[in-house]
Design a protein around this motif. Structure first.
Motif, PDB file in Angstrom:
ATOM      1  N   UNK A 132      -2.062  -9.221  23.418  1.00  0.00           N
ATOM      2  CA  UNK A 132      -0.702  -9.615  23.782  1.00  0.00           C
ATOM      3  C   UNK A 132      -0.084 -10.521  22.723  1.00  0.00           C
ATOM      4  N   UNK A 133      -0.924 -11.379  22.149  1.00  0.00           N
ATOM      5  CA  UNK A 133      -0.419 -12.260  21.103  1.00  0.00           C
ATOM      6  C   UNK A 133       0.082 -11.457  19.907  1.00  0.00           C
ATOM      7  N   UNK A 134      -0.677 -10.411  19.540  1.00  0.00           N
ATOM      8  CA  UNK A 134      -0.224  -9.560  18.445  1.00  0.00           C
ATOM      9  C   UNK A 134       1.081  -8.855  18.779  1.00  0.00           C
ATOM     10  N   UNK A 135       1.208  -8.393  20.036  1.00  0.00           N
ATOM     11  CA  UNK A 135       2.444  -7.737  20.444  1.00  0.00           C
ATOM     12  C   UNK A 135       3.619  -8.704  20.392  1.00  0.00           C
ATOM     13  N   UNK A 136       3.376  -9.934  20.864  1.00  0.00           N
ATOM     14  CA  UNK A 136       4.448 -10.930  20.856  1.00  0.00           C
ATOM     15  C   UNK A 136       4.889 -11.233  19.428  1.00  0.00           C
ATOM     16  N   UNK A 137       3.921 -11.393  18.526  1.00  0.00           N
ATOM     17  CA  UNK A 137       4.266 -11.658  17.127  1.00  0.00           C
ATOM     18  C   UNK A 137       5.063 -10.503  16.529  1.00  0.00           C
ATOM     19  N   UNK A 138       4.645  -9.268  16.859  1.00  0.00           N
ATOM     20  CA  UNK A 138       5.384  -8.109  16.346  1.00  0.00           C
ATOM     21  C   UNK A 138       6.809  -8.084  16.889  1.00  0.00           C
ATOM     22  N   UNK A 139       6.956  -8.411  18.188  1.00  0.00           N
ATOM     23  CA  UNK A 139       8.292  -8.432  18.773  1.00  0.00           C
ATOM     24  C   UNK A 139       9.154  -9.536  18.173  1.00  0.00           C
ATOM     25  N   UNK A 140       8.541 -10.680  17.909  1.00  0.00           N
ATOM     26  CA  UNK A 140       9.289 -11.767  17.285  1.00  0.00           C
ATOM     27  C   UNK A 140       9.750 -11.384  15.882  1.00  0.00           C
TER      28      UNK A 140
END
Length: 285
Positions: A132-140
């Motif tokens: 999820x952290x990777x997804x959040x970083x990608x979305x940011x």
């Protein structure tokens, strides 16, 4: 125990005793002496216990020395027995410790299995959180990219608008595009400046430089700006042409309005073309 004496019947001489005539026999009867109390255990518990000091407190104790010695010997034996019993009890408890722990292997195994399950659960949660952290970083990052693209688009629209306004002003639509501030500047100009259009040229140069600065902040290599370069170059050439015309007029009437000549030369410097101004000034009137 030399020098220590207890108040015992043997310490008194027979001469000192009254005659047994029956008058005071009851008062000096040995059986009437107070019976000594047992030595208290607390008297021996002091960290700074001293046998001589303790015996000195027993001067008024009605007890023979042999009885006192016997009582102390008994007390010592009692303490030794208590110590032995205490050691034996602790030793027995130590020997039964192993047998008391028997049967705990199953409990330990249950705890171990539970801990392993907990560790696996934590690892699973950690993996989910990491994903999820990777997804959040990608979305940011995507959000930042979109926001940057939006700012670039707004900048491109602004550059396009300013280019159109400059073209309109240079083609004769200056009055329609002037703001209230520009009109106020025109009122402050003297008659000579207005004839040579110094105020109008100042506004054109200011708008041109603002447009170029905005384009540079976006990046002149942008495809849209690269396509607008021909229009920007034409605007620059037109402004320099009008500057040249006004500079010739100011040169001819420099005695009447020397400030206009200096203002026009300064505008050439703002347009990064001082050599063009020098060329015109060198020409014969």
């Amino acid at each position: 125990m030399s020098g220590f004496y207890l108040n015992t019947p043997s310490n008194h001489s027979s001469a000192s005793l009254p005659s047994n005539d029956g008058t005071n026999s009851d008062a000096f009867n040995i059986d009437n002496l107070p019976y000594p109390q047992p030595l208290p255990r607390s008297a021996f518990l002091s960290p700074n216990f001293s046998a001589a000091d303790y015996l000195s407190t027993l001067q008024n104790r009605h007890q023979t020395l042999s009885d006192l010695r016997a009582e102390l010997r008994t007390r010592s034996q009692t303490l030794a027995k208590e110590l032995l019993d205490l050691v034996n009890n602790e030793y027995q408890a130590f020997l039964t410790l192993g047998s008391d722990l028997r049967g705990g292997e199953e409990k330990v195994e249950e705890v171990r299995v539970g801990v392993l399950g907990f560790v696996k659960g934590v690892e699973g949660v950690r993996g989910v959180v990491g994903g999820k952290s990777g997804e959040v970083e990608a979305l940011l990052e995507e959000r930042q990219r979109i926001r940057g693209g939006k700012e670039v688009a707004k900048g491109l629209v602004e550059v396009h608008t300013r280019i159109g306004e400059l073209e309109a002003k240079l083609s004769g639509g200056d009055d329609a595009g002037d703001s209230d501030e520009d009109e106020l500047e025109e009122e402050e100009e003297d008659e000579g400046d207005e004839i040579m259009g110094v105020g109008r040229l100042k506004r054109l140069v200011r708008d041109y430089l603002g447009m170029r600065q905005l384009a540079s902040s976006i990046g002149n290599e942008h495809p849209f700006l690269a396509k607008q370069e021909s229009r920007i170059t034409k605007i620059r050439d037109t402004i320099l042409l009008d500057l040249g015309t006004s500079l010739k007029q100011a040169k001819a009437g420099r005695k009447q309005n020397p400030g206009a000549l200096l203002a026009l030369i300064s505008l050439y410097g703002d347009m990064d073309s001082p050599s063009a101004a020098i060329k015109i000034l060198k020409q014969s009137p």
